[in-house]
Motif scaffolding. Structure first.
Motif, PDB file in Angstrom:
ATOM      1  N   PHE A   1       2.712   0.495  -3.324  1.00  0.00           N
ATOM      2  CA  PHE A   1       2.513  -0.729  -3.116  1.00  0.00           C
ATOM      3  C   PHE A   1       0.932  -1.428  -4.632  1.00  0.00           C
ATOM      4  CE2 PHE A   1      -0.642  -4.915  -1.081  1.00  0.00           C
ATOM      5  CZ  PHE A   1       0.424  -5.496  -1.093  1.00  0.00           C
ATOM      6  N   PHE A   2       1.740  -1.543  -5.035  1.00  0.00           N
ATOM      7  CA  PHE A   2       2.072  -2.941  -6.151  1.00  0.00           C
ATOM      8  C   PHE A   2       0.923  -4.210  -6.003  1.00  0.00           C
ATOM      9  CE2 PHE A   2       4.228  -0.215  -8.933  1.00  0.00           C
ATOM     10  CZ  PHE A   2       3.219  -0.038 -10.023  1.00  0.00           C
ATOM     11  N   ASP A   3       0.036  -4.059  -5.702  1.00  0.00           N
ATOM     12  CA  ASP A   3      -0.989  -5.948  -5.146  1.00  0.00           C
ATOM     13  C   ASP A   3      -1.579  -6.686  -6.203  1.00  0.00           C
ATOM     14  OD1 ASP A   3      -1.619  -7.606  -3.475  1.00  0.00           O
ATOM     15  OD2 ASP A   3      -3.761  -6.954  -2.982  1.00  0.00           O
ATOM     16  N   GLU A   4      -0.385  -8.009  -6.189  1.00  0.00           N
ATOM     17  CA  GLU A   4      -0.682  -8.816  -6.849  1.00  0.00           C
ATOM     18  C   GLU A   4       0.286  -8.463  -8.333  1.00  0.00           C
ATOM     19  OE1 GLU A   4      -1.480 -11.676  -6.499  1.00  0.00           O
ATOM     20  OE2 GLU A   4      -2.771 -11.081  -4.427  1.00  0.00           O
ATOM     21  N   VAL A   5       0.976  -8.106  -8.117  1.00  0.00           N
ATOM     22  CA  VAL A   5       2.298  -7.365  -9.268  1.00  0.00           C
ATOM     23  C   VAL A   5       2.474  -8.222 -10.815  1.00  0.00           C
ATOM     24  CG1 VAL A   5       4.484  -7.991  -8.388  1.00  0.00           C
ATOM     25  CG2 VAL A   5       3.941  -5.902  -9.349  1.00  0.00           C
TER      26      VAL A   5
ATOM     27  N   PRO B   1      -3.062 -27.232   9.413  1.00  0.00           N
ATOM     28  CA  PRO B   1      -1.919 -27.079   8.237  1.00  0.00           C
ATOM     29  C   PRO B   1      -2.470 -26.087   7.736  1.00  0.00           C
ATOM     30  CG  PRO B   1      -2.166 -28.614   7.217  1.00  0.00           C
ATOM     31  CD  PRO B   1      -3.661 -28.588   8.346  1.00  0.00           C
ATOM     32  N   CYS B   2      -0.981 -25.323   6.644  1.00  0.00           N
ATOM     33  CA  CYS B   2      -1.636 -24.229   5.565  1.00  0.00           C
ATOM     34  C   CYS B   2      -2.396 -23.182   6.264  1.00  0.00           C
ATOM     35  CB  CYS B   2      -1.530 -24.656   4.752  1.00  0.00           C
ATOM     36  SG  CYS B   2      -0.563 -25.957   4.288  1.00  0.00           S
ATOM     37  N   LEU B   3      -2.378 -23.224   7.727  1.00  0.00           N
ATOM     38  CA  LEU B   3      -3.448 -21.395   7.593  1.00  0.00           C
ATOM     39  C   LEU B   3      -2.620 -20.031   7.645  1.00  0.00           C
ATOM     40  CD1 LEU B   3      -5.587 -22.379  10.660  1.00  0.00           C
ATOM     41  CD2 LEU B   3      -6.446 -22.170   8.323  1.00  0.00           C
ATOM     42  N   ALA B   4      -3.780 -19.209   6.835  1.00  0.00           N
ATOM     43  CA  ALA B   4      -3.418 -17.598   6.603  1.00  0.00           C
ATOM     44  C   ALA B   4      -4.362 -16.825   7.555  1.00  0.00           C
ATOM     45  CB  ALA B   4      -2.972 -17.663   5.105  1.00  0.00           C
ATOM     46  N   PRO B   5      -4.000 -15.744   7.547  1.00  0.00           N
ATOM     47  CA  PRO B   5      -4.682 -14.536   8.506  1.00  0.00           C
ATOM     48  C   PRO B   5      -6.307 -14.444   7.923  1.00  0.00           C
ATOM     49  CG  PRO B   5      -2.811 -13.850   8.572  1.00  0.00           C
ATOM     50  CD  PRO B   5      -2.529 -15.030   7.543  1.00  0.00           C
ATOM     51  N   GLY B   6      -6.282 -14.430   6.444  1.00  0.00           N
ATOM     52  CA  GLY B   6      -7.095 -14.129   6.001  1.00  0.00           C
ATOM     53  C   GLY B   6      -8.170 -15.562   5.867  1.00  0.00           C
ATOM     54  N   ASP B   7      -7.575 -16.819   6.647  1.00  0.00           N
ATOM     55  CA  ASP B   7      -8.941 -18.359   6.499  1.00  0.00           C
ATOM     56  C   ASP B   7      -9.533 -17.854   7.680  1.00  0.00           C
ATOM     57  OD1 ASP B   7      -7.627 -19.526   4.520  1.00  0.00           O
ATOM     58  OD2 ASP B   7      -6.023 -20.133   5.895  1.00  0.00           O
ATOM     59  N   PHE B   8      -9.179 -17.099   8.721  1.00  0.00           N
ATOM     60  CA  PHE B   8      -9.459 -16.642  10.257  1.00  0.00           C
ATOM     61  C   PHE B   8     -10.603 -15.461   9.132  1.00  0.00           C
ATOM     62  CE2 PHE B   8      -6.064 -18.304  11.554  1.00  0.00           C
ATOM     63  CZ  PHE B   8      -6.159 -19.214  12.484  1.00  0.00           C
ATOM     64  N   ARG B   9     -10.382 -14.788   8.613  1.00  0.00           N
ATOM     65  CA  ARG B   9     -11.241 -14.071   8.526  1.00  0.00           C
ATOM     66  C   ARG B   9     -12.292 -14.144   6.981  1.00  0.00           C
ATOM     67  NH1 ARG B   9      -8.364 -10.252   6.600  1.00  0.00           N
ATOM     68  NH2 ARG B   9      -7.922 -11.353   4.340  1.00  0.00           N
ATOM     69  N   THR B  10     -12.073 -15.212   6.579  1.00  0.00           N
ATOM     70  CA  THR B  10     -13.112 -15.936   5.622  1.00  0.00           C
ATOM     71  C   THR B  10     -14.471 -16.653   6.690  1.00  0.00           C
ATOM     72  OG1 THR B  10     -11.475 -16.258   4.042  1.00  0.00           O
ATOM     73  CG2 THR B  10     -13.311 -17.816   4.247  1.00  0.00           C
ATOM     74  N   VAL B  11     -13.645 -17.350   7.983  1.00  0.00           N
ATOM     75  CA  VAL B  11     -14.481 -18.371   8.521  1.00  0.00           C
ATOM     76  C   VAL B  11     -15.613 -17.462   9.922  1.00  0.00           C
ATOM     77  CG1 VAL B  11     -14.491 -20.144  10.372  1.00  0.00           C
ATOM     78  CG2 VAL B  11     -13.169 -20.258   8.488  1.00  0.00           C
TER      79      VAL B  11
ATOM     80  N   LYS C   1       0.523  -9.855   2.975  1.00  0.00           N
ATOM     81  CA  LYS C   1       0.954  -9.430   2.975  1.00  0.00           C
ATOM     82  C   LYS C   1       0.700  -7.810   3.148  1.00  0.00           C
ATOM     83  CE  LYS C   1       0.979 -12.054  -0.653  1.00  0.00           C
ATOM     84  NZ  LYS C   1       0.743 -13.012  -0.103  1.00  0.00           N
ATOM     85  N   THR C   2      -0.145  -7.673   2.379  1.00  0.00           N
ATOM     86  CA  THR C   2      -0.903  -7.013   2.672  1.00  0.00           C
ATOM     87  C   THR C   2      -1.410  -6.024   3.313  1.00  0.00           C
ATOM     88  OG1 THR C   2      -2.156  -7.189   0.887  1.00  0.00           O
ATOM     89  CG2 THR C   2      -3.414  -5.695   1.910  1.00  0.00           C
ATOM     90  N   GLU C   3      -1.339  -6.119   4.749  1.00  0.00           N
ATOM     91  CA  GLU C   3      -1.442  -6.118   6.277  1.00  0.00           C
ATOM     92  C   GLU C   3      -0.270  -5.364   6.958  1.00  0.00           C
ATOM     93  OE1 GLU C   3      -3.852  -5.395   8.312  1.00  0.00           O
ATOM     94  OE2 GLU C   3      -5.116  -5.824   6.839  1.00  0.00           O
ATOM     95  N   PHE C   4       1.001  -6.364   6.215  1.00  0.00           N
ATOM     96  CA  PHE C   4       2.167  -6.570   6.398  1.00  0.00           C
ATOM     97  C   PHE C   4       2.290  -4.912   5.636  1.00  0.00           C
ATOM     98  CE2 PHE C   4       6.665  -5.403   4.603  1.00  0.00           C
ATOM     99  CZ  PHE C   4       8.010  -5.033   5.986  1.00  0.00           C
ATOM    100  N   VAL C   5       2.158  -4.319   5.091  1.00  0.00           N
ATOM    101  CA  VAL C   5       2.476  -2.686   4.023  1.00  0.00           C
ATOM    102  C   VAL C   5       1.604  -1.767   4.781  1.00  0.00           C
ATOM    103  CG1 VAL C   5       2.201  -1.924   1.747  1.00  0.00           C
ATOM    104  CG2 VAL C   5       2.723  -3.642   1.640  1.00  0.00           C
ATOM    105  N   LYS C   6       0.336  -2.511   5.491  1.00  0.00           N
ATOM    106  CA  LYS C   6      -0.866  -1.534   6.733  1.00  0.00           C
ATOM    107  C   LYS C   6       0.399  -1.284   7.575  1.00  0.00           C
ATOM    108  CE  LYS C   6      -4.475  -2.848   4.684  1.00  0.00           C
ATOM    109  NZ  LYS C   6      -6.607  -3.638   5.028  1.00  0.00           N
ATOM    110  N   TYR C   7       1.427  -1.874   7.607  1.00  0.00           N
ATOM    111  CA  TYR C   7       2.050  -1.790   9.545  1.00  0.00           C
ATOM    112  C   TYR C   7       3.016  -1.099   8.899  1.00  0.00           C
ATOM    113  CZ  TYR C   7       4.937  -3.679  12.978  1.00  0.00           C
ATOM    114  OH  TYR C   7       5.609  -3.095  14.171  1.00  0.00           O
ATOM    115  N   LEU C   8       4.005  -1.062   7.227  1.00  0.00           N
ATOM    116  CA  LEU C   8       4.799  -0.715   6.814  1.00  0.00           C
ATOM    117  C   LEU C   8       4.188   0.795   6.654  1.00  0.00           C
ATOM    118  CD1 LEU C   8       7.631  -0.736   6.588  1.00  0.00           C
ATOM    119  CD2 LEU C   8       7.412  -1.151   4.073  1.00  0.00           C
ATOM    120  N   GLY C   9       3.576   1.148   6.125  1.00  0.00           N
ATOM    121  CA  GLY C   9       3.389   2.770   6.706  1.00  0.00           C
ATOM    122  C   GLY C   9       2.388   3.307   7.724  1.00  0.00           C
ATOM    123  N   LYS C  10       1.688   2.451   8.783  1.00  0.00           N
ATOM    124  CA  LYS C  10       1.689   3.464   9.666  1.00  0.00           C
ATOM    125  C   LYS C  10       3.325   3.731  10.616  1.00  0.00           C
ATOM    126  CE  LYS C  10      -0.924   2.238  14.042  1.00  0.00           C
ATOM    127  NZ  LYS C  10      -1.685   0.651  14.801  1.00  0.00           N
ATOM    128  N   THR C  11       4.098   2.624  10.828  1.00  0.00           N
ATOM    129  CA  THR C  11       4.801   2.552  10.650  1.00  0.00           C
ATOM    130  C   THR C  11       6.053   3.261  10.483  1.00  0.00           C
ATOM    131  OG1 THR C  11       5.337   0.468  11.832  1.00  0.00           O
ATOM    132  CG2 THR C  11       7.564   1.466  12.108  1.00  0.00           C
TER     133      THR C  11
END
Length: 192
Positions: free
Chosen positions: A53-57, A146-156, A3-13
């Motif tokens: 952008f309100f994160d964890e609104v 199952p259930c992998l999100a981008p943050g999981d790769f960053r954590t590992v 979600k946060t990366e999407f907002v950053k992408y939106l801002g860049k776009t």
């Protein structure tokens, strides 16, 4: 789930700055302070033509029916009024949509739901985050997690960085399996 990366992408776009607002930026210890901070955030975003952008609104827009104190109601009222009158782009993210005040949803033009990565996304993140290629057997093993999100790769990736050891794809896959196991057993979609 990005979600946060999407907002950053939106801002860049859109070529706009993203003004990230968290609960700690808004909540004040005195009555009326939170409402002033909410108004200030909207004014700043409008003046800077930034995406607000309100994160964890969910921490700011909780259902007023569950409020125990008057300030909880006035805080939600202020945020809803500011959203209604905002002349700009505002995005909010939450993993707890069901906890939001019912009046919130009609104020969002678009509601997006972000799911977990599919097999193509998992492989893409694995190879980009770890700067490596997967063998056929490794790709098959990754697809079964199952259930992998981008943050999981960053954590590992971070965990192995701090350990400072040589890392194999098998070790990375072990780490992703552990991250997946920490989540609820039934895959569910999160965010909007």
């Amino acid at each position: 789930t990005g979600k946060t990366e999407f907002v950053k992408y939106l801002g860049k776009t859109l070529g706009r700055k993203v003004l990230v607002v968290k609960g700690s930026d808004i909540l004040g210890m005195y009555v009326g302070e939170s409402e002033k901070n909410i108004a200030r955030a909207f004014r700043q975003a409008e003046a800077e033509k930034a995406i607000l952008f309100f994160d964890e609104v969910d921490g700011l827009l909780q259902n007023r029916e569950n409020a125990r104190a008057n300030w909880e109601i006035t805080q939600v009222n202020e945020l809803l009024q500011q959203m209604e009158n905002f002349d700009g782009v505002m995005v909010a993210a939450t993993n707890f949509c069901r906890n939001l005040d019912p009046a919130t949803m009609r104020r969002f033009t678009f509601k997006l739901e972000f799911g977990y990565l599919d097999d193509v996304g998992k492989k893409l993140f694995f190879e980009r985050m770890f700067k490596t290629r997967l063998s056929g057997a490794e790709a098959e093993r990754l697809a079964g997690i199952p259930c992998l999100a981008p943050g999981d790769f960053r954590t590992v990736r971070q965990s192995f960085y701090y350990l400072g050891c040589d890392v194999t794809n098998a070790m990375r896959l072990d780490g992703l399996e552990k991250e997946s196991a920490l989540k609820k057993k039934s895959p569910r979609r999160i965010g909007f």
